[in-house]
Design a protein around this motif. Sequence first.
Motif, PDB file in Angstrom:
ATOM      1  N   SER A  18      61.076  33.236  86.702  1.00 23.92           N
ATOM      2  CA  SER A  18      59.669  32.858  87.176  1.00 23.92           C
ATOM      3  C   SER A  18      59.364  33.732  88.153  1.00 23.92           C
ATOM      4  O   SER A  18      59.790  34.038  89.177  1.00 23.92           O
ATOM      5  CB  SER A  18      59.805  31.236  87.831  1.00 23.92           C
ATOM      6  N   PHE A  19      57.859  33.897  88.204  1.00 21.03           N
ATOM      7  CA  PHE A  19      57.084  34.440  89.078  1.00 21.03           C
ATOM      8  C   PHE A  19      57.804  35.978  89.545  1.00 21.03           C
ATOM      9  O   PHE A  19      57.830  36.346  90.654  1.00 21.03           O
ATOM     10  CB  PHE A  19      57.104  33.771  90.378  1.00 21.03           C
ATOM     11  N   PHE A  20      58.247  36.599  88.481  1.00 24.86           N
ATOM     12  CA  PHE A  20      58.830  37.788  88.884  1.00 24.86           C
ATOM     13  C   PHE A  20      57.911  38.973  89.034  1.00 24.86           C
ATOM     14  O   PHE A  20      57.080  39.104  88.606  1.00 24.86           O
ATOM     15  CB  PHE A  20      59.859  38.396  87.746  1.00 24.86           C
ATOM     16  N   VAL A  21      57.901  39.655  90.300  1.00 24.86           N
ATOM     17  CA  VAL A  21      56.811  40.498  90.879  1.00 24.86           C
ATOM     18  C   VAL A  21      57.765  42.127  90.722  1.00 24.86           C
ATOM     19  O   VAL A  21      58.617  42.120  91.811  1.00 24.86           O
ATOM     20  CB  VAL A  21      56.264  40.283  92.159  1.00 24.86           C
ATOM     21  N   PRO A  22      57.574  42.883  89.724  1.00 23.53           N
ATOM     22  CA  PRO A  22      58.222  44.206  89.930  1.00 23.53           C
ATOM     23  C   PRO A  22      58.246  45.050  91.090  1.00 23.53           C
ATOM     24  O   PRO A  22      58.990  45.647  91.594  1.00 23.53           O
ATOM     25  CB  PRO A  22      57.798  45.013  88.457  1.00 23.53           C
ATOM     26  N   TYR A  23      56.980  44.572  91.753  1.00 23.74           N
ATOM     27  CA  TYR A  23      56.828  45.491  93.132  1.00 23.74           C
ATOM     28  C   TYR A  23      57.818  45.097  94.157  1.00 23.74           C
ATOM     29  O   TYR A  23      58.108  45.855  94.817  1.00 23.74           O
ATOM     30  CB  TYR A  23      55.378  44.782  93.637  1.00 23.74           C
ATOM     31  N   ASN A  24      58.498  43.992  94.206  1.00 30.94           N
ATOM     32  CA  ASN A  24      59.347  43.651  95.097  1.00 30.94           C
ATOM     33  C   ASN A  24      60.567  44.572  94.751  1.00 30.94           C
ATOM     34  O   ASN A  24      60.937  44.741  96.025  1.00 30.94           O
ATOM     35  CB  ASN A  24      59.835  42.178  94.828  1.00 30.94           C
ATOM     36  N   ILE A  25      60.924  45.128  93.895  1.00 35.28           N
ATOM     37  CA  ILE A  25      61.930  46.016  93.560  1.00 35.28           C
ATOM     38  C   ILE A  25      61.510  47.441  94.372  1.00 35.28           C
ATOM     39  O   ILE A  25      62.428  47.954  95.011  1.00 35.28           O
ATOM     40  CB  ILE A  25      62.180  46.236  92.005  1.00 35.28           C
ATOM     41  N   THR A  26      60.348  47.722  94.318  1.00 37.30           N
ATOM     42  CA  THR A  26      59.827  49.008  94.877  1.00 37.30           C
ATOM     43  C   THR A  26      60.220  48.696  96.606  1.00 37.30           C
ATOM     44  O   THR A  26      60.758  49.520  97.207  1.00 37.30           O
ATOM     45  CB  THR A  26      58.300  49.234  94.716  1.00 37.30           C
ATOM     46  N   ARG A  41      66.451  34.876  94.341  1.00 36.47           N
ATOM     47  CA  ARG A  41      65.992  36.266  93.647  1.00 36.47           C
ATOM     48  C   ARG A  41      65.457  36.981  94.653  1.00 36.47           C
ATOM     49  O   ARG A  41      65.456  38.049  94.938  1.00 36.47           O
ATOM     50  CB  ARG A  41      65.286  35.964  92.341  1.00 36.47           C
ATOM     51  N   ASP A  42      64.130  36.467  95.121  1.00 41.18           N
ATOM     52  CA  ASP A  42      63.274  37.136  95.884  1.00 41.18           C
ATOM     53  C   ASP A  42      63.598  37.349  97.224  1.00 41.18           C
ATOM     54  O   ASP A  42      63.640  38.396  97.767  1.00 41.18           O
ATOM     55  CB  ASP A  42      61.992  36.240  95.978  1.00 41.18           C
ATOM     56  N   MET A  43      64.482  36.526  97.657  1.00 38.18           N
ATOM     57  CA  MET A  43      65.156  36.490  99.018  1.00 38.18           C
ATOM     58  C   MET A  43      65.971  37.632  99.002  1.00 38.18           C
ATOM     59  O   MET A  43      66.102  38.339 100.009  1.00 38.18           O
ATOM     60  CB  MET A  43      65.675  35.284  99.514  1.00 38.18           C
TER      61      MET A  43
END
Lengths: 247, 247, 254
Positions: free
Chosen positions: A181-189, A82-84
């Motif tokens: 897990s560990f979802f950071v909405p900032y990453n979408i920004t 997800r994050d990558m």
Amino acid sequence: MILTFFYHLGRFVNLLKLMIARPENGGMYWKETMRQMNDIGIGSLIIVCMIALFIGAVSAVQIAYQLGGQIVPMYYTGYIVRDMTIIEMAPTLTCLVLAGKVGSNIAAEIGGMRQKEQIDALEIMGVNTAAYLVFPKIIAALFVVPLLVAIAAFVAIIGGYLAVVPTGMITESEYVFGLRSFFVPYNITIMFVKAVVFGVILTSIPAYQGYFVGGGSMELGQANMNAVVYSNITILFFDFIITLMMT
Amino acid sequence: MILSIFYHLGRFVNLFRLMISKPEKFSMYWKETTRQMNDIGVGSLIIVGLIALFIGAVAAMQFAYQLEGTFVPLYYTGYVVRDMTIIELAPTITCLVLAGKVGSNIAAEIGGMRQKEQIDALEIMGVNTAAYLIAPKLIAALFVVPLLVAISAFISIMGGYLAVVPTGMITESEYVLGLRTFFVPYNVFMMFVKGFVFAFMLSAIPAYQGYYVKGGSIELGKASTNAVVFSDVAILLSDYVIALMLT
Amino acid sequence: MIRAVDIKKSFDDVEVLKGISTVFEKGKTNLIIGRSGAGKTVFLKLLVSLMSPTDGDIWYDDVNITTLNKRELIDLRKDIGMLFQGSALFDSMTVEENIRFPLDMFTKKTKKEKQDRVDEMIEVVNLEGSNNKYPGEISGGMQKRVGIARSIVLNPKYLFCDEPNSGLDPKTSLVIDELIQKITRENKITTIINTHDMNSVMEIGEKINLLHQGRLAWVGNKDEVLESDNELLQNFIFASPFLQRLRKRAMNNK
């Protein structure tokens, strides 16, 4: 080398400066922008989805493989995929491929118009060609590329699921647990900022290459190639700058 | 759609069957191959170095940022950067960019020769054009691209170092410890397999696009765009297949 | 009327135009002729302000265009029409859309008014029935006619034609030439044509300017061509020995 770099940079900035002017006729610009949105957005949808599927699948398979036999729990696969994909793979790889498709299209179109004197014809009519030919493309990309990137991120996560869950590498609940897990909405920004910046790059640089193309078909091919390569490098450079500033 | 895929696939395979024959004069082929090696390899060195630097830097910074606040130790940054660049980023991104540079160059060169009737001229002379124009490029790419990928992986790891160590995100000894942890030589093998396969994609597909180009400069531009897009998609598809088979 | 006063143009160190002064008259087809490399194309581009001269003035009636800024130039260009060598039609638009483009961009006419104007233009250039074809689907001569229609759709005061006959057979050339001449006379346009086609010269040469190595070598009309003993002119117009014999015979019969 340094001198030619500044020469091109100056001419590039100048082209963008010429672009900023009151449109001769708002309706015509609107129509052209809509056409470009369709070309860039709808025209690239299938390819973007296809590559996103592979990207997600590769990431998931490779991460599951690397995590095998380690202290890190398997559900991390979902989390890392997800994050990558959101932060890095979806915006960067999608835009690298779009630079190849959309960018080289733009360079070929504007370059062809230059060579067939169509740009001169527009100039004689009194059209601000820098604005009419370049501006709608940049605006269209500004809106459409972030949407494509968001779709790519979504499809990539599905691709990851399809690669590791049905093959039994990890279970569905593990993958989904990882995704949550560990979802950071900032990453979408971060993703959207990257997409907007890359969208401007992959339209303006090819437009510049096409606009100032010289005589023959060799030059057009060269401009086409430069459009793709310079957009790619600039995209990766700004990827670095954005990461530096936003993390 | 399906039919046209098979049409192109058939013609593509056929082109390669035509290619396999005894060279008319070995030394001509040798000279052409070394010239292509120089063009593809040395000609792309700076660009590959540049993008590798950014890729490594981005990967390292993003991982350092993501590991913050989790229970994974910071030295993992070095470990993840090493594996990510070797397995995935160095071969894939390098070859995507090379598809834009080398691929569009090959398509434009061969396509230009077709349109200016130079291919017909060679055929009349009795030269096997499929072999003479394509084989040297293919062989050169197969040798040189894996080398470029290896260089790219090396520079990426240095780029990662430069991004996180001097900026104080992690210490030098942590990064180096990470680089040396869990090293699997098999991953380097995988990198070379990818480099090799991608090299084939990014030289053969554009050669095909250029060889069968028709009509005017618009078609040539389109062939060049298709060359890049189809190589990109083929690279990402085979990336997935390789990941699936080798992990 | 367009007046060029002592026009000079250099690229890097090479002086392409070495001081040309001439007048292009209203309601007439003014020709610029000369061999390849004589500086015709550069001269034409200077006249239409796609380039600016190194030295000299260009007067459109009573406006000196070399002193205009970008905005004033754009306003002036609404009065200029230009037919390009390769027609320069927009590939993605039909014949009708190409002709309508200037109307769409610069006028606030209603859809009906625009369509009427387009139909009128299509009639003028005899292209009835090709409204919805694309430039790739029609012949070179038809493309030229679409180009003419597009360049005069806004009623320009000045019309420029860059090699209107290149790539056309002699018969089609004649049709294009006569069309340009007719439009010029009926609308009292100042028309400037850049050509090296001697058929055109003898057909519509109401005022002929011969360029040679960046200078004006001869000025006159088509009737004066035969009688002139200017060697450069005779070498250009009657290039082949055959034509030279024909001319001698014509002169002897007079």
